[in-house]
Write a protein that holds these residues in place. Structure first.
Motif, PDB file in Angstrom:
ATOM      1  N   GLU A  20       0.809  -1.221   0.000  1.00 50.71           N
ATOM      2  CA  GLU A  20       0.000   0.000   0.000  1.00 50.71           C
ATOM      3  C   GLU A  20       0.840   1.268   0.000  1.00 50.71           C
ATOM      4  OE1 GLU A  20      -2.852   0.484   3.165  1.00 50.71           O
ATOM      5  OE2 GLU A  20      -3.574  -1.581   2.844  1.00 50.71           O
ATOM      6  N   ARG A  21       1.799   1.278   0.913  1.00 51.91           N
ATOM      7  CA  ARG A  21       2.557   2.510   1.103  1.00 51.91           C
ATOM      8  C   ARG A  21       3.868   2.554   0.340  1.00 51.91           C
ATOM      9  NH1 ARG A  21       1.444   4.911   6.882  1.00 51.91           N
ATOM     10  NH2 ARG A  21      -0.376   3.699   7.507  1.00 51.91           N
ATOM     11  N   GLY A  22       4.116   1.529  -0.433  1.00 56.91           N
ATOM     12  CA  GLY A  22       5.348   1.509  -1.206  1.00 56.91           C
ATOM     13  C   GLY A  22       6.595   1.353  -0.362  1.00 56.91           C
ATOM     14  N   LEU A  23       6.459   0.679   0.782  1.00 58.32           N
ATOM     15  CA  LEU A  23       7.628   0.442   1.633  1.00 58.32           C
ATOM     16  C   LEU A  23       8.316  -0.844   1.210  1.00 58.32           C
ATOM     17  CD1 LEU A  23       5.971   1.244   5.073  1.00 58.32           C
ATOM     18  CD2 LEU A  23       7.609   2.670   3.840  1.00 58.32           C
ATOM     19  N   ALA A  24       9.611  -0.880   1.383  1.00 56.02           N
ATOM     20  CA  ALA A  24      10.359  -2.070   0.997  1.00 56.02           C
ATOM     21  C   ALA A  24      10.186  -3.167   2.037  1.00 56.02           C
ATOM     22  CB  ALA A  24      11.828  -1.723   0.836  1.00 56.02           C
ATOM     23  N   LEU A  25       9.876  -4.344   1.557  1.00 53.08           N
ATOM     24  CA  LEU A  25       9.745  -5.479   2.472  1.00 53.08           C
ATOM     25  C   LEU A  25      11.089  -6.197   2.524  1.00 53.08           C
ATOM     26  CD1 LEU A  25       7.791  -7.113   4.219  1.00 53.08           C
ATOM     27  CD2 LEU A  25       7.338  -8.530   2.239  1.00 53.08           C
ATOM     28  N   THR A  26      11.975  -5.667   3.329  1.00 58.01           N
ATOM     29  CA  THR A  26      13.328  -6.230   3.396  1.00 58.01           C
ATOM     30  C   THR A  26      13.366  -7.444   4.311  1.00 58.01           C
ATOM     31  OG1 THR A  26      13.884  -4.819   5.259  1.00 58.01           O
ATOM     32  CG2 THR A  26      14.334  -3.961   3.061  1.00 58.01           C
ATOM     33  N   ILE A  27      14.431  -8.220   4.158  1.00 56.26           N
ATOM     34  CA  ILE A  27      14.602  -9.401   5.015  1.00 56.26           C
ATOM     35  C   ILE A  27      14.658  -8.960   6.457  1.00 56.26           C
ATOM     36  CG2 ILE A  27      16.018 -11.416   5.504  1.00 56.26           C
ATOM     37  CD1 ILE A  27      16.859  -9.541   2.416  1.00 56.26           C
ATOM     38  N   GLN A  28      15.360  -7.863   6.711  1.00 54.79           N
ATOM     39  CA  GLN A  28      15.497  -7.361   8.075  1.00 54.79           C
ATOM     40  C   GLN A  28      14.131  -7.110   8.698  1.00 54.79           C
ATOM     41  OE1 GLN A  28      17.177  -6.431   5.448  1.00 54.79           O
ATOM     42  NE2 GLN A  28      19.307  -5.947   5.888  1.00 54.79           N
ATOM     43  N   ARG A  29      13.298  -6.379   8.005  1.00 56.53           N
ATOM     44  CA  ARG A  29      11.978  -6.049   8.544  1.00 56.53           C
ATOM     45  C   ARG A  29      11.158  -7.296   8.773  1.00 56.53           C
ATOM     46  NH1 ARG A  29      10.583  -0.672   4.871  1.00 56.53           N
ATOM     47  NH2 ARG A  29      11.781   0.769   6.147  1.00 56.53           N
ATOM     48  N   ARG A  30      11.219  -8.182   7.801  1.00 61.67           N
ATOM     49  CA  ARG A  30      10.413  -9.391   7.919  1.00 61.67           C
ATOM     50  C   ARG A  30      10.847 -10.236   9.119  1.00 61.67           C
ATOM     51  NH1 ARG A  30       7.873 -13.702   5.276  1.00 61.67           N
ATOM     52  NH2 ARG A  30       7.598 -12.809   3.203  1.00 61.67           N
ATOM     53  N   ILE A  31      12.135 -10.456   9.246  1.00 63.40           N
ATOM     54  CA  ILE A  31      12.601 -11.336  10.324  1.00 63.40           C
ATOM     55  C   ILE A  31      12.425 -10.697  11.697  1.00 63.40           C
ATOM     56  CG2 ILE A  31      14.618 -12.536  11.278  1.00 63.40           C
ATOM     57  CD1 ILE A  31      15.373 -13.407   8.637  1.00 63.40           C
ATOM     58  N   ILE A  32      12.640  -9.406  11.773  1.00 63.28           N
ATOM     59  CA  ILE A  32      12.447  -8.730  13.056  1.00 63.28           C
ATOM     60  C   ILE A  32      10.984  -8.803  13.481  1.00 63.28           C
ATOM     61  CG2 ILE A  32      12.490  -6.476  14.206  1.00 63.28           C
ATOM     62  CD1 ILE A  32      15.070  -5.871  12.613  1.00 63.28           C
ATOM     63  N   LEU A  33      10.087  -8.570  12.537  1.00 57.15           N
ATOM     64  CA  LEU A  33       8.667  -8.645  12.879  1.00 57.15           C
ATOM     65  C   LEU A  33       8.286 -10.069  13.253  1.00 57.15           C
ATOM     66  CD1 LEU A  33       5.973  -7.303  13.194  1.00 57.15           C
ATOM     67  CD2 LEU A  33       5.540  -7.626  10.764  1.00 57.15           C
ATOM     68  N   GLU A  34       8.822 -11.020  12.513  1.00 56.94           N
ATOM     69  CA  GLU A  34       8.570 -12.433  12.774  1.00 56.94           C
ATOM     70  C   GLU A  34       9.011 -12.780  14.188  1.00 56.94           C
ATOM     71  OE1 GLU A  34       9.168 -14.697   8.948  1.00 56.94           O
ATOM     72  OE2 GLU A  34      10.385 -15.905  10.333  1.00 56.94           O
ATOM     73  N   ASN A  35      10.201 -12.315  14.539  1.00 59.41           N
ATOM     74  CA  ASN A  35      10.729 -12.617  15.865  1.00 59.41           C
ATOM     75  C   ASN A  35       9.874 -11.998  16.963  1.00 59.41           C
ATOM     76  OD1 ASN A  35      12.680 -11.590  18.252  1.00 59.41           O
ATOM     77  ND2 ASN A  35      13.322 -13.593  17.516  1.00 59.41           N
ATOM     78  N   LEU A  36       9.588 -10.707  16.809  1.00 65.33           N
ATOM     79  CA  LEU A  36       8.825 -10.014  17.839  1.00 65.33           C
ATOM     80  C   LEU A  36       7.420 -10.597  17.975  1.00 65.33           C
ATOM     81  CD1 LEU A  36       8.758  -7.817  19.929  1.00 65.33           C
ATOM     82  CD2 LEU A  36       8.198  -6.170  18.157  1.00 65.33           C
ATOM     83  N   SER A  37       6.829 -10.993  16.851  1.00 70.75           N
ATOM     84  CA  SER A  37       5.464 -11.539  16.894  1.00 70.75           C
ATOM     85  C   SER A  37       5.400 -12.901  17.559  1.00 70.75           C
ATOM     86  CB  SER A  37       4.909 -11.679  15.470  1.00 70.75           C
ATOM     87  OG  SER A  37       4.963 -10.454  14.797  1.00 70.75           O
ATOM     88  N   SER A  38       6.518 -13.586  17.555  1.00 72.15           N
ATOM     89  CA  SER A  38       6.472 -14.955  18.052  1.00 72.15           C
ATOM     90  C   SER A  38       6.898 -15.083  19.505  1.00 72.15           C
ATOM     91  CB  SER A  38       7.361 -15.849  17.184  1.00 72.15           C
ATOM     92  OG  SER A  38       8.708 -15.472  17.341  1.00 72.15           O
ATOM     93  N   ARG A  39       7.167 -13.949  20.170  1.00 75.69           N
ATOM     94  CA  ARG A  39       7.561 -14.057  21.566  1.00 75.69           C
ATOM     95  C   ARG A  39       6.553 -13.431  22.513  1.00 75.69           C
ATOM     96  NH1 ARG A  39      13.621 -11.825  21.288  1.00 75.69           N
ATOM     97  NH2 ARG A  39      13.385 -11.901  23.545  1.00 75.69           N
ATOM     98  N   TYR A  40       6.547 -13.962  23.717  1.00 75.26           N
ATOM     99  CA  TYR A  40       5.619 -13.501  24.736  1.00 75.26           C
ATOM    100  C   TYR A  40       6.202 -12.372  25.584  1.00 75.26           C
ATOM    101  CZ  TYR A  40       1.965 -17.005  24.351  1.00 75.26           C
ATOM    102  OH  TYR A  40       0.898 -17.751  23.944  1.00 75.26           O
ATOM    103  N   ASP A  41       7.506 -12.346  25.684  1.00 69.45           N
ATOM    104  CA  ASP A  41       8.115 -11.322  26.535  1.00 69.45           C
ATOM    105  C   ASP A  41       8.063  -9.970  25.824  1.00 69.45           C
ATOM    106  OD1 ASP A  41       9.861 -12.029  24.555  1.00 69.45           O
ATOM    107  OD2 ASP A  41      11.652 -11.873  25.786  1.00 69.45           O
TER     108      ASP A  41
END
Lengths: 150, 150
Positions: A20-41
């Motif tokens: 939508e916003r024309g932002l780059a979906l970089t590996i960094q962004r993807r993995i960081i979001l993946e990591n943060l989404s998968s933790r409870y702390d």
DNA sequence: CTCCGTGCAAAAGGTTTGCACTGGT
DNA sequence: ACCAGTGCAAACCTTTTGCACGGAG
């Protein structure tokens, strides 16, 4: 770990947002979001860096900070208020509250329906426009409590 | 400014506390407490330093940090949770809540009786022992709101 | 008189910034 | 190919710490 579906949803939503916003979906962004989404702390930027540096060849701490800042700006993740210096982050954007341990400084989530119905004064407080609220509950987490009684 | 009596009370209570516990009632401690008690905002350690450095000849930033830490340990002042890096302090120890502006990061107090009755789940959350709670209300303060509509 | 509390300087984090390069679109 | 996004190193800012001196009890 949270259910995988939740992580997938989060990622998918972010992919759409990027498109939508024309932002780059970089590996960094993807993995960081993946990591943060998968933790409870509620990890600090540095804890996230530690967790992802093996998955992203040569990632820098700077990038973690910048990516997190981007996420916060986009409303994809939240910066958690806590009485200590370090900023903490979480990917859970559903309204919930925080149990903050006075002893070990841990931050745990508390989803309790009884607290959702709270009516926050919308108009009273000097023209303040309320967007959201969150309750910070301070006390002793179960493990610190256990230690005290030993 | 807060009513002078409030400041006086605060100082008097602190004097007693010092006597009880054999703590030194230094000029630094007195003036820092006086300053914090007389303001409505939630200053950072540095803002307090700026405010008192003219009243205390040659005071150091270090002292301000150490005095504030002492106050917090004694329960005389509170460290306010906020989603930004800097710690903020307040001398108001009556339960109240915070209006945090998303735009200018200001922190204002909200004493609202309707929020005092909130029942925080004492037992449910995984054996967490509740000591206290505070609601962080995020949104736009009146002046930032005004700017937006201009 | 005795120490607790302070001042100074330096260290220790955490976070941000400038600049050049690289990878996503 | 263009430009947003990244990596690196250094700067920045807040907070903490070690040590010696000075003032409160």
């Amino acid at each position: 770990m949270k259910q995988q579906p939740l992580v997938d949803e989060k990622i998918k939503a972010f992919e759409n947002l990027c498109r939508e916003r024309g932002l780059a979906l970089t590996i960094q962004r993807r993995i960081i979001l993946e990591n943060l989404s998968s933790r409870y702390d509620h990890p600090t930027a540095d804890q996230i860096y530690e967790a992802v540096k093996d998955q992203i060849r040569g990632v820098s701490r700077t990038t973690v900070y910048r990516v997190l800042e981007t996420f916060v700006r986009l409303g994809v993740v939240a910066k958690v208020s806590n009485p200590h210096a370090k900023a903490r982050f979480e990917a859970d954007t559903v309204r919930h509250h925080h149990l903050i341990c006075l002893d070990c400084n841990s931050v745990a989530d508390c989803h309790d329906g009884r607290l959702d119905g709270i009516e926050v004064p919308t108009e009273n407080c000097d023209g303040f426009e309320v967007r959201d609220f969150s309750i910070a509950i301070t006390g002793l987490c179960s493990s610190c409590r256990r230690e005290k009684t030993l």
